[in-house]
Write a protein that holds these residues in place. Structure first.
Motif, PDB file in Angstrom:
ATOM      1  N   MET A  98     -34.878  55.540  37.822  1.00  0.00           N
ATOM      2  CA  MET A  98     -33.979  54.530  37.249  1.00  0.00           C
ATOM      3  C   MET A  98     -34.124  53.918  35.766  1.00  0.00           C
ATOM      4  O   MET A  98     -33.376  53.538  35.103  1.00  0.00           O
ATOM      5  N   LYS A  99     -35.291  54.230  35.647  1.00  0.00           N
ATOM      6  CA  LYS A  99     -36.121  53.588  34.140  1.00  0.00           C
ATOM      7  C   LYS A  99     -35.011  54.645  33.120  1.00  0.00           C
ATOM      8  O   LYS A  99     -34.796  54.430  31.949  1.00  0.00           O
ATOM      9  N   ARG A 100     -35.177  56.008  33.445  1.00  0.00           N
ATOM     10  CA  ARG A 100     -34.332  56.915  32.683  1.00  0.00           C
ATOM     11  C   ARG A 100     -32.921  56.633  32.282  1.00  0.00           C
ATOM     12  O   ARG A 100     -32.629  56.596  31.066  1.00  0.00           O
ATOM     13  N   VAL A 101     -32.384  56.108  33.471  1.00  0.00           N
ATOM     14  CA  VAL A 101     -30.950  55.693  33.300  1.00  0.00           C
ATOM     15  C   VAL A 101     -30.631  54.584  32.250  1.00  0.00           C
ATOM     16  O   VAL A 101     -30.071  54.692  31.552  1.00  0.00           O
ATOM     17  N   ILE A 102     -31.726  53.666  32.520  1.00  0.00           N
ATOM     18  CA  ILE A 102     -31.364  52.253  31.364  1.00  0.00           C
ATOM     19  C   ILE A 102     -32.067  52.818  30.132  1.00  0.00           C
ATOM     20  O   ILE A 102     -31.199  52.285  29.374  1.00  0.00           O
ATOM     21  N   TYR A 103     -32.757  53.579  29.826  1.00  0.00           N
ATOM     22  CA  TYR A 103     -33.201  54.036  28.331  1.00  0.00           C
ATOM     23  C   TYR A 103     -32.066  54.760  28.000  1.00  0.00           C
ATOM     24  O   TYR A 103     -31.800  54.620  26.604  1.00  0.00           O
ATOM     25  N   ILE A 104     -31.268  55.584  28.683  1.00  0.00           N
ATOM     26  CA  ILE A 104     -30.291  56.536  28.195  1.00  0.00           C
ATOM     27  C   ILE A 104     -29.021  55.692  27.810  1.00  0.00           C
ATOM     28  O   ILE A 104     -28.465  55.745  26.685  1.00  0.00           O
ATOM     29  N   THR A 105     -28.722  54.731  28.626  1.00  0.00           N
ATOM     30  CA  THR A 105     -27.726  53.705  28.487  1.00  0.00           C
ATOM     31  C   THR A 105     -27.956  52.880  27.293  1.00  0.00           C
ATOM     32  O   THR A 105     -26.976  52.588  26.358  1.00  0.00           O
ATOM     33  N   ALA A 106     -29.174  52.309  27.152  1.00  0.00           N
ATOM     34  CA  ALA A 106     -29.573  51.628  25.929  1.00  0.00           C
ATOM     35  C   ALA A 106     -29.564  52.329  24.541  1.00  0.00           C
ATOM     36  O   ALA A 106     -29.010  51.867  23.714  1.00  0.00           O
ATOM     37  N   LEU A 107     -29.891  53.475  24.852  1.00  0.00           N
ATOM     38  CA  LEU A 107     -29.768  54.428  23.389  1.00  0.00           C
ATOM     39  C   LEU A 107     -28.284  54.566  23.159  1.00  0.00           C
ATOM     40  O   LEU A 107     -28.016  54.623  22.012  1.00  0.00           O
ATOM     41  N   LEU A 108     -27.366  54.990  24.195  1.00  0.00           N
ATOM     42  CA  LEU A 108     -25.988  55.300  23.848  1.00  0.00           C
ATOM     43  C   LEU A 108     -25.295  53.874  23.265  1.00  0.00           C
ATOM     44  O   LEU A 108     -24.441  54.055  22.375  1.00  0.00           O
ATOM     45  N   VAL A 109     -25.696  52.830  24.089  1.00  0.00           N
ATOM     46  CA  VAL A 109     -24.992  51.548  23.198  1.00  0.00           C
ATOM     47  C   VAL A 109     -25.417  51.067  21.788  1.00  0.00           C
ATOM     48  O   VAL A 109     -24.807  50.946  21.210  1.00  0.00           O
ATOM     49  N   THR A 110     -26.784  51.376  21.677  1.00  0.00           N
ATOM     50  CA  THR A 110     -27.378  51.304  20.210  1.00  0.00           C
ATOM     51  C   THR A 110     -26.581  52.191  19.381  1.00  0.00           C
ATOM     52  O   THR A 110     -26.498  51.654  18.258  1.00  0.00           O
ATOM     53  N   THR A 111     -26.716  53.248  19.433  1.00  0.00           N
ATOM     54  CA  THR A 111     -26.035  54.544  18.937  1.00  0.00           C
ATOM     55  C   THR A 111     -24.333  53.937  18.684  1.00  0.00           C
ATOM     56  O   THR A 111     -24.047  54.198  17.278  1.00  0.00           O
ATOM     57  N   ALA A 112     -23.805  53.668  19.551  1.00  0.00           N
ATOM     58  CA  ALA A 112     -22.465  53.239  19.505  1.00  0.00           C
ATOM     59  C   ALA A 112     -22.227  52.027  18.432  1.00  0.00           C
ATOM     60  O   ALA A 112     -21.170  52.167  17.642  1.00  0.00           O
ATOM     61  N   ALA A 113     -22.948  50.942  18.634  1.00  0.00           N
ATOM     62  CA  ALA A 113     -22.968  49.955  17.768  1.00  0.00           C
ATOM     63  C   ALA A 113     -23.315  50.280  16.527  1.00  0.00           C
ATOM     64  O   ALA A 113     -22.630  49.644  15.534  1.00  0.00           O
ATOM     65  N   SER A 114     -24.333  51.022  16.382  1.00  0.00           N
ATOM     66  CA  SER A 114     -24.822  51.397  14.788  1.00  0.00           C
ATOM     67  C   SER A 114     -23.999  52.046  14.094  1.00  0.00           C
ATOM     68  O   SER A 114     -23.670  52.058  12.908  1.00  0.00           O
ATOM     69  N   LEU A 115     -23.079  52.924  14.733  1.00  0.00           N
ATOM     70  CA  LEU A 115     -22.060  53.708  14.206  1.00  0.00           C
ATOM     71  C   LEU A 115     -20.759  53.060  13.929  1.00  0.00           C
ATOM     72  O   LEU A 115     -19.904  53.114  12.874  1.00  0.00           O
ATOM     73  N   THR A 116     -20.357  52.295  14.765  1.00  0.00           N
ATOM     74  CA  THR A 116     -19.053  51.584  14.544  1.00  0.00           C
ATOM     75  C   THR A 116     -19.218  50.176  13.581  1.00  0.00           C
ATOM     76  O   THR A 116     -18.250  49.822  12.884  1.00  0.00           O
ATOM     77  N   SER A 117     -20.518  49.788  13.431  1.00  0.00           N
ATOM     78  CA  SER A 117     -20.668  48.544  12.826  1.00  0.00           C
ATOM     79  C   SER A 117     -20.540  48.831  11.246  1.00  0.00           C
ATOM     80  O   SER A 117     -20.389  47.983  10.328  1.00  0.00           O
ATOM     81  N   CYS A 118     -20.904  50.142  10.920  1.00  0.00           N
ATOM     82  CA  CYS A 118     -20.987  50.459   9.533  1.00  0.00           C
ATOM     83  C   CYS A 118     -19.538  50.824   8.905  1.00  0.00           C
ATOM     84  O   CYS A 118     -19.665  51.040   7.604  1.00  0.00           O
ATOM     85  N   ARG A 119     -18.632  50.900   9.498  1.00  0.00           N
ATOM     86  CA  ARG A 119     -17.303  51.307   8.996  1.00  0.00           C
ATOM     87  C   ARG A 119     -16.757  50.192   8.078  1.00  0.00           C
ATOM     88  O   ARG A 119     -16.893  49.047   8.516  1.00  0.00           O
ATOM     89  N   ASP A 120     -16.119  50.551   7.039  1.00  0.00           N
ATOM     90  CA  ASP A 120     -15.523  49.297   6.206  1.00  0.00           C
ATOM     91  C   ASP A 120     -14.200  49.389   6.734  1.00  0.00           C
ATOM     92  O   ASP A 120     -13.686  50.323   7.106  1.00  0.00           O
ATOM     93  N   ASN A 121     -13.612  48.070   6.656  1.00  0.00           N
ATOM     94  CA  ASN A 121     -12.243  47.831   7.179  1.00  0.00           C
ATOM     95  C   ASN A 121     -11.436  48.065   5.984  1.00  0.00           C
ATOM     96  O   ASN A 121     -11.645  47.610   4.938  1.00  0.00           O
ATOM     97  N   VAL A 122     -10.510  48.921   6.179  1.00  0.00           N
ATOM     98  CA  VAL A 122      -9.534  49.200   5.201  1.00  0.00           C
ATOM     99  C   VAL A 122      -8.343  48.490   5.243  1.00  0.00           C
ATOM    100  O   VAL A 122      -7.757  48.537   6.188  1.00  0.00           O
ATOM    101  N   GLU A 123      -8.020  47.668   3.998  1.00  0.00           N
ATOM    102  CA  GLU A 123      -7.014  46.777   4.232  1.00  0.00           C
ATOM    103  C   GLU A 123      -5.667  47.344   3.292  1.00  0.00           C
ATOM    104  O   GLU A 123      -5.743  47.954   2.293  1.00  0.00           O
ATOM    105  N   LYS A 124      -4.661  47.405   4.078  1.00  0.00           N
ATOM    106  CA  LYS A 124      -3.414  48.102   3.449  1.00  0.00           C
ATOM    107  C   LYS A 124      -2.909  47.045   2.433  1.00  0.00           C
ATOM    108  O   LYS A 124      -2.760  45.695   3.061  1.00  0.00           O
ATOM    109  N   GLU A 125      -2.436  47.511   1.473  1.00  0.00           N
ATOM    110  CA  GLU A 125      -1.547  46.673   0.474  1.00  0.00           C
ATOM    111  C   GLU A 125      -0.371  46.532   0.941  1.00  0.00           C
ATOM    112  O   GLU A 125       0.388  47.457   1.057  1.00  0.00           O
ATOM    113  N   THR A 126       0.228  45.414   0.999  1.00  0.00           N
ATOM    114  CA  THR A 126       1.531  45.326   1.462  1.00  0.00           C
ATOM    115  C   THR A 126       2.530  44.980  -0.054  1.00  0.00           C
ATOM    116  O   THR A 126       2.274  44.187  -0.599  1.00  0.00           O
ATOM    117  N   ILE A 127       3.573  45.694   0.007  1.00  0.00           N
ATOM    118  CA  ILE A 127       4.282  45.515  -1.345  1.00  0.00           C
ATOM    119  C   ILE A 127       5.657  45.131  -0.720  1.00  0.00           C
ATOM    120  O   ILE A 127       6.307  45.707   0.195  1.00  0.00           O
TER     121      ILE A 127
END
Length: 79
Positions: A1-30
């Protein structure tokens, strides 16, 4: 059970770190302003709007009316 919790925590941490570093690209409206000149409406005759079925129906109706008038004349006036 501990193994599943550790893997889930690792996946959540990895996903959060990869998505939070992205820059928001704003499109210029002409916005472009365009001047539109309205042309005068084209007058179209009633016959041009009618299709072939309407024109044919008018011709047939005219012929039928002529035949009806001939029959009425041959019967005569009852008064």
């Amino acid at each position: 059970m501990k193994r599943v919790i550790y893997i889930t925590a690792l996946l959540v941490t990895t996903a959060a770190s990869l998505t939070s570093c992205r820059d928001n690209v704003e499109k210029e409206t002409i916005v472009r302003e365009v001047r539109v000149e309205k042309a005068e409406p084209v007058k179209v005759e009633a016959e041009e709007k009618e299709g072939i079925l309407e024109r044919t129906a008018k011709k047939v109706d005219g012929e039928v009316n002529k035949e009806i008038d001939k029959r009425i004349e041959t019967i005569g006036d009852d008064n």
